[in-house]
Design a protein around this motif. Structure first.
Motif, PDB file in Angstrom:
ATOM      1  N   GLU A   1      -6.216  15.345   7.732  1.00  0.00           N
ATOM      2  CA  GLU A   1      -7.006  15.829   9.120  1.00  0.00           C
ATOM      3  C   GLU A   1      -8.563  14.815   9.259  1.00  0.00           C
ATOM      4  O   GLU A   1      -9.205  15.197  10.527  1.00  0.00           O
ATOM      5  N   VAL A   2      -9.211  15.045   8.398  1.00  0.00           N
ATOM      6  CA  VAL A   2     -10.799  15.261   7.946  1.00  0.00           C
ATOM      7  C   VAL A   2     -10.925  13.195   8.105  1.00  0.00           C
ATOM      8  O   VAL A   2     -11.685  13.139   8.063  1.00  0.00           O
ATOM      9  N   GLY A   3     -10.340  12.629   7.199  1.00  0.00           N
ATOM     10  CA  GLY A   3     -10.425  10.995   7.053  1.00  0.00           C
ATOM     11  C   GLY A   3      -9.217  10.839   5.773  1.00  0.00           C
ATOM     12  O   GLY A   3      -8.407  11.466   5.345  1.00  0.00           O
ATOM     13  N   VAL A   4      -9.048   9.861   6.031  1.00  0.00           N
ATOM     14  CA  VAL A   4      -8.279   8.693   4.776  1.00  0.00           C
ATOM     15  C   VAL A   4      -9.373   9.164   3.259  1.00  0.00           C
ATOM     16  O   VAL A   4     -10.619   8.207   3.738  1.00  0.00           O
TER      17      VAL A   4
ATOM     18  N   PRO B   1       1.416  -1.585  -0.073  1.00  0.00           N
ATOM     19  CA  PRO B   1      -0.179   0.359  -0.257  1.00  0.00           C
ATOM     20  C   PRO B   1       0.496   0.799  -0.092  1.00  0.00           C
ATOM     21  O   PRO B   1       1.404   0.867   0.344  1.00  0.00           O
ATOM     22  N   PHE B   2       0.489   2.739  -1.335  1.00  0.00           N
ATOM     23  CA  PHE B   2       1.184   3.028  -0.831  1.00  0.00           C
ATOM     24  C   PHE B   2       0.266   4.658  -0.127  1.00  0.00           C
ATOM     25  O   PHE B   2      -0.915   4.743  -1.186  1.00  0.00           O
ATOM     26  N   TYR B   3       0.445   4.925   0.706  1.00  0.00           N
ATOM     27  CA  TYR B   3      -0.201   6.789   1.625  1.00  0.00           C
ATOM     28  C   TYR B   3       0.135   7.452   0.751  1.00  0.00           C
ATOM     29  O   TYR B   3       1.884   7.839   1.562  1.00  0.00           O
ATOM     30  N   VAL B   4      -0.492   8.613   1.090  1.00  0.00           N
ATOM     31  CA  VAL B   4       0.431   9.837   1.146  1.00  0.00           C
ATOM     32  C   VAL B   4      -0.147  10.607   2.214  1.00  0.00           C
ATOM     33  O   VAL B   4      -1.692  10.908   2.291  1.00  0.00           O
ATOM     34  N   ALA B   5       0.466  11.368   2.542  1.00  0.00           N
ATOM     35  CA  ALA B   5      -0.276  12.089   4.136  1.00  0.00           C
ATOM     36  C   ALA B   5       0.016  13.837   3.713  1.00  0.00           C
ATOM     37  O   ALA B   5       0.699  13.937   3.881  1.00  0.00           O
ATOM     38  N   ALA B   6      -0.746  14.507   3.799  1.00  0.00           N
ATOM     39  CA  ALA B   6      -1.359  15.856   3.714  1.00  0.00           C
ATOM     40  C   ALA B   6      -2.479  16.684   4.244  1.00  0.00           C
ATOM     41  O   ALA B   6      -3.509  16.167   3.828  1.00  0.00           O
ATOM     42  N   PRO B   7      -2.617  17.910   4.466  1.00  0.00           N
ATOM     43  CA  PRO B   7      -3.273  18.148   5.270  1.00  0.00           C
ATOM     44  C   PRO B   7      -4.210  18.853   3.893  1.00  0.00           C
ATOM     45  O   PRO B   7      -3.417  18.820   3.028  1.00  0.00           O
ATOM     46  N   LEU B   8      -5.327  19.248   4.062  1.00  0.00           N
ATOM     47  CA  LEU B   8      -5.672  19.437   2.735  1.00  0.00           C
ATOM     48  C   LEU B   8      -5.497  21.377   2.517  1.00  0.00           C
ATOM     49  O   LEU B   8      -5.640  20.910   1.205  1.00  0.00           O
ATOM     50  N   SER B   9      -4.485  21.829   3.361  1.00  0.00           N
ATOM     51  CA  SER B   9      -4.421  23.423   2.002  1.00  0.00           C
ATOM     52  C   SER B   9      -3.421  22.637   1.140  1.00  0.00           C
ATOM     53  O   SER B   9      -2.449  23.100  -0.025  1.00  0.00           O
ATOM     54  N   THR B  10      -2.742  20.938   1.092  1.00  0.00           N
ATOM     55  CA  THR B  10      -1.656  21.187  -0.077  1.00  0.00           C
ATOM     56  C   THR B  10      -2.631  20.269  -1.131  1.00  0.00           C
ATOM     57  O   THR B  10      -2.170  20.325  -2.442  1.00  0.00           O
ATOM     58  N   ILE B  11      -4.450  20.251  -1.194  1.00  0.00           N
ATOM     59  CA  ILE B  11      -4.541  20.160  -1.889  1.00  0.00           C
ATOM     60  C   ILE B  11      -5.258  21.557  -2.892  1.00  0.00           C
ATOM     61  O   ILE B  11      -5.168  21.868  -2.562  1.00  0.00           O
TER      62      ILE B  11
ATOM     63  N   ASN C   1     -16.284  20.976   1.756  1.00  0.00           N
ATOM     64  CA  ASN C   1     -16.342  20.949   3.193  1.00  0.00           C
ATOM     65  C   ASN C   1     -15.531  21.610   4.138  1.00  0.00           C
ATOM     66  O   ASN C   1     -16.104  22.957   4.954  1.00  0.00           O
ATOM     67  N   GLU C   2     -14.322  21.892   3.465  1.00  0.00           N
ATOM     68  CA  GLU C   2     -13.228  22.445   4.613  1.00  0.00           C
ATOM     69  C   GLU C   2     -14.009  24.420   4.185  1.00  0.00           C
ATOM     70  O   GLU C   2     -13.492  25.012   4.762  1.00  0.00           O
ATOM     71  N   LYS C   3     -14.339  24.704   3.133  1.00  0.00           N
ATOM     72  CA  LYS C   3     -14.592  26.171   2.344  1.00  0.00           C
ATOM     73  C   LYS C   3     -16.459  26.577   2.574  1.00  0.00           C
ATOM     74  O   LYS C   3     -16.060  27.600   3.255  1.00  0.00           O
ATOM     75  N   ILE C   4     -16.382  25.286   3.528  1.00  0.00           N
ATOM     76  CA  ILE C   4     -17.504  25.701   3.955  1.00  0.00           C
ATOM     77  C   ILE C   4     -17.319  25.730   5.777  1.00  0.00           C
ATOM     78  O   ILE C   4     -18.165  26.819   6.341  1.00  0.00           O
TER      79      ILE C   4
END
Length: 353
Positions: free
Chosen positions: A327-330, A263-273, A345-348
């Motif tokens: 931070e809000v889930g996988v 499995p290849f996972y990326v961990a990053a905050p929503l601000s990185t999207i 959802n982040e924007k709301i």
């Protein structure tokens, strides 16, 4: 050990000089924006979230130096300085995101210029505190994906040093250790600047998490021997289709993971999207100086006269990414849907604060 890569001390931004680790622990006091930009460009501070926090603090220093009594003129001058700050490194989207957050704070603040400057200072401190809390939440979500006694392979450094504190990819390892899962880490060295060997290994030693350093070129044989249970890496920018820009070499690790069923996972905050990037085609890839390739520790390692190719980042296509830990889930494929929903959802939620 609590690792503090960046913090306020009186009127200065204190930046841990990561170029000197693991040999020396030295903080650089920055008292003007130019000094912060220099630290970002020369990798004294690095990692997308840490760069974002540094940018926010650097703009506070810039705001304090602006000679303007009129709020409108002050905001215009700050916007010009934010444009300069945003160009310090092109690939990490958190840099531009942080500049945008600071300009929004300046627009929303009421009163005289001194009140706006004070609001900017408090915003930069909240961004630091929020980043740590975000990383801790990300770590908890990621820890659920880590089997007991698992070996995690990671590329580059996505720990406390790359963030406001705690870490993204290494935050998953830390949270798994805190949950009693007894993980261990394989840190590939991460050429050419050896962030894995120098920084990730150092962090894991501080945390008493077992760590081994491996050559980048050994990832294939390591996975072929069943020595890796999962890969967790960070990210500098994620496109809305799930393409992931990260330290050069990440793409190679992802290909090996797919080949060997890891499995290849990326961990990053929503601000990185990045909502402005539909795919990899919209992500600028920084190229750095040839000397980082041709020399090591100031000594020439390449033949005199040889050139170099030095891309600082590469892009891992979305079909190689098992999931993105936020931070809000996988978040899982299809990423066009899961990332869009998370950002909406982040924007709301942001509008409601």
């Amino acid at each position: 050990m609590t690792i503090r890569p960046i913090y306020w001390q009186d009127e200065a931004v204190m930046i841990l000089d990561q170029r000197l680790l693991p040999g020396k622990l030295v903080y650089l006091p920055c008292r003007d924006m130019r000094r912060v930009i220099h630290c970002i460009k020369t990798l004294a501070v690095r990692g997308a979230p840490a760069i974002g926090v540094a940018a926010a603090m650097g703009l506070v220093l810039a705001a304090r130096a602006i000679k303007a009594d009129d709020p409108a003129k002050f905001r215009a001058a700050l916007a010009r300085r934010a444009q300069v700050m945003a160009q310090a490194r092109p690939t990490a989207v958190n840099l531009a995101w942080a500049c945008g957050q600071m300009l929004e704070t300046a627009r929303a603040a009421e009163g005289e210029v001194s009140a706006i400057v004070e609001a900017l200072y408090h915003k930069s401190q909240r961004m630091l505190e929020d980043d740590i809390a975000i990383n801790q939440a990300m770590g908890r979500h990621g820890a659920a994906l880590v089997p007991h006694g698992a070996t995690i392979l990671t590329h580059c450094n996505a720990g406390a040093l790359a963030t406001g504190g705690y870490g993204t990819a290494l935050g998953v390892a830390r949270a798994a250790a805190e949950a009693g899962k007894n993980p261990s880490v394989i840190a590939d060295e991460t050429r050419p600047l050896l962030q894995g060997a120098r920084l990730t290994a150092w962090e894991m030693v501080q945390e008493n998490i077992p760590v081994r350093v491996a050559p980048d070129s050994a990832v294939g044989v390591i996975m072929s021997r069943g020595m890796v249970d999962l890969v967790v890496v960070g990210a500098d920018r994620i496109a809305m289709n799930g393409d992931v820009a990260n330290k050069v070499g990440t793409f190679n690790v992802a290909l090996q993971a797919q080949r060997h069923g890891v499995p290849f996972y990326v961990a990053a905050p929503l601000s990185t999207i990045d909502p402005g990037a539909k795919s990899a085609d919209d992500i600028p890839i920084e190229e750095r100086a040839a000397v980082e390739i041709t020399k090591l520790g100031g000594r020439a390692i390449a033949a005199p006269g040889a050139g170099a190719i030095n891309f600082a980042f590469d892009v891992t296509p979305n079909d190689l990414v098992t999931a993105i830990i936020t931070e809000v889930g996988v978040l899982r494929p299809p990423y066009e849907k899961s990332l869009a929903q998370a950002k909406a959802n982040e924007k709301i939620q942001g509008a409601g604060r």
